[in-house]
Scaffold this active site. Structure first.
Site, PDB file in Angstrom:
ATOM      1  N   LYS A 152     -24.579  12.595 -38.177  1.00  0.00           N
ATOM      2  CA  LYS A 152     -25.202  12.834 -36.873  1.00  0.00           C
ATOM      3  C   LYS A 152     -26.667  12.398 -36.903  1.00  0.00           C
ATOM      4  CE  LYS A 152     -26.429  16.407 -33.513  1.00  0.00           C
ATOM      5  NZ  LYS A 152     -26.217  17.787 -33.024  1.00  0.00           N
ATOM      6  N   HIS A 289      13.556 -12.614 -36.552  1.00  0.00           N
ATOM      7  CA  HIS A 289      12.902 -12.132 -35.340  1.00  0.00           C
ATOM      8  C   HIS A 289      13.292 -10.685 -35.019  1.00  0.00           C
ATOM      9  CE1 HIS A 289      11.074 -15.947 -34.636  1.00  0.00           C
ATOM     10  NE2 HIS A 289      12.219 -16.576 -34.494  1.00  0.00           N
TER      11      HIS A 289
END
Length: 527
Positions: A152, A289
């Site tokens: 922070k 595929h």
């Protein structure tokens, strides 16, 4: 104010060299527990955390760094006169570098699970009370608090959570100035790390209560690699791994040959592995595929591969091969005759590797646990603006579960083929039809918008091998047209979920045409 660095790490990789570099750059080192002992043994002067807090560690080490003397040093804004006056009044010092990585919560989960035979996140519900208590003790509290405070206040505090960043951080600190971009980068890593850590704790606690759908869903995945591109070259992509699923899944595979996997390689290989896990006999799956073009189970892997290849010798070109037994020399010789992208198996004979490694463009993957069945768990699917979450489709059937609804009864061989075909059709994009004979697919109809088209597609790619074969459908037949088409193609038995208002029409048509029909009672759409 003296320059200070607080170091408290579970992963001690590189920490001694980093601490020595900080000391050389003029930083006073604060440390705790095992980290402090390690640094002292390496000749570093270390200030104990209790000397800063003026309070002893307590509650079996649960409280060490949760103290104003620590967090005031982390959170004080250096440009705020009131903050700095407060520190001076209370004889406190700023802390400028925080080097913390957290208690190994994930490792504890895996260790406790392994000790009790639990594999994967879904089994955590069954852990004993003793294992649960050990896991709870490895929830880090002070570490995340220090990291969050320092992140922070990143404009003034360098928060370091990753040993890979030590060299970069030390270089900038030694030069006297750490850039704002570097500080923000470090802070973002902290919040990602602590969020992932807390998410893992939350996932564990939810699983212990068997809560499947919490109000807020948090998931923890670690970056495995950034890929060259995504589904298409203009899309960027990355591969993340589920931190709780550590065996028998593609992220756990070891690549022993070939260039790096692409997005499509990963997607297709995952589909191959999932389908392969339906079978315990020696089995080979060929994927193209994201759909199967051939599947076969046999007495040995060589026969299984030959049958899989013959099932669709055209589509297998450029496909993915997955096997649940060691790849032998004979199988490798057959594979080398065609172009495939990937072969994944539990192991390879040395002679097989000699053959396959001659092919520059093939990728070879070794995956321990590939033969393990699909585990209970949940599947996540991204949708635009959200996620879908559902149970894995692991429903299996014994012959006692099947309902024979026709006058013609399937033979023992047909029942075996029906079960095989139904396992395959679960993994084919809907609407899906699979023809099988002798535990080998002989025709697959994939992803059609109506069921008769899927049936016709399976027929088109199977004749004349469909003669005497069986047929599996992933959902019910709304009309008897699929039965009629199957009969003309030589199909002798059909397995399907049932559940249509028109089931009787299809059953009557089977009776008319001398086909056996079996109902499972459960649909298996795959989208």
């Amino acid at each position: 104010m003296r320059k200070r660095a607080l170091i408290s790490v579970s992963d001690k990789t590189g920490v001694v060299a980093f601490a020595k570099g900080l000391a050389k750059a003029g930083y006073e080192i604060i440390s705790t527990g095992g980290t402090a002992k390690l640094l002292e043994n390496e000749g570093l002067k270390v200030l104990a955390i209790s000397d800063v807090t003026k309070f002893p560690e307590c509650l079996d080490g649960r409280v060490k760094t949760l103290h104003p003397n620590i967090h005031a040093g982390l959170l004080s804004v250096r440009d705020n006169a009131g903050h700095m006056d407060f520190l001076k009044k209370h004889k406190l010092n700023t802390i400028d570098v925080v080097v913390v990585n957290l208690y190994p919560f994930k490792d504890t989960l895996i260790k406790e699970g392994a000790a009790e035979g639990v594999v994967g996140g879904a089994g955590l519900l069954s852990l004993s009370e003793n294992a649960h208590n050990n896991i709870i003790e490895n929830i880090d509290i002070g570490g995340p608090a220090m990291l969050r405070s320092s992140a922070k206040n990143y404009k003034y505090v360098a928060a370091v959570v990753d040993p890979k960043d030590y060299e970069m951080v030390l270089k900038e600190l030694s030069e006297g100035v750490m850039g704002d971009e570097t500080r923000l980068y470090l802070a973002s890593k902290v919040f990602s790390h602590t969020a992932g850590y807390d998410s893992l704790v939350a996932q564990y606690m939810l699983k212990k209560q068997d809560i499947k759908y919490p109000k807020t869903l948090t998931l923890t995945y670690n970056l495995k690699e950034v890929l060259r591109y995504g589904e298409n070259p203009h899309q960027s992509a990355a591969f993340y791994e589920n931190v709780l699923e550590t065996t028998g899944t593609l992220p756990a595979a070891r690549q022993i040959h070939g260039k790096e996997l692409s997005f499509n390689n990963i997607n297709d290989t995952t589909g191959a592995i999932e389908l392969l896990k339906e079978f315990s006999r020696p089995t080979v799956v060929a994927i193209k595929h994201a759909n199967a073009c051939g599947v076969s189970s046999a007495d040995d892997i060589f026969t299984a591969f030959n049958n899989t290849y013959k099932a669709d010798p055209v589509s297998i070109f450029g496909g993915i091969i997955a096997a649940n037994r060691k790849i032998c020399k004979r199988t490798a010789e057959k594979i080398s005759e065609i172009f495939v992208e990937i072969v994944v198996a539990p192991s390879f004979e040395s002679a097989a590797l000699d053959i396959l490694k001659k092919k520059k463009n093939i990728r070879l993957l070794v995956l321990d646990g590939i033969e393990q069945p699909l585990k209970a768990g949940q599947r996540v699917q991204n949708v635009y603006g959200g996620l879908l979450l559902q149970d894995n489709d692991i429903e299996n059937y014994s012959q006692e579960d099947l309902q024979i609804v026709t006058k013609k009864k399937p033979t023992a061989k047909q029942l075996e083929d029906l079960e095989f075909a139904f396992k395959v059709v679960k993994h084919i994009k809907s609407n899906a039809i699979v023809f099988a004979n002798n535990l080998t697919t002989v025709g697959i109809g994939i992803g059609q918008t109506n069921r008769i088209w899927a049936t016709e597609l399976a027929i088109k790619h199977s004749l004349p091998t469909s003669k005497g074969a069986v047929m599996a459908s992933d959902a019910f037949f709304p009309f008897p047209d699929c039965v009629e088409a199957a009969a003309k193609a030589g199909i002798k038995a059909i397995i399907q979920p049932g559940g249509s208002q028109n089931d009787k029409l299809s059953i009557d048509k089977c009776d008319e045409l001398g086909i056996a029909m079996v109902l499972t009672g459960k649909r298996h759409f795959r989208h």
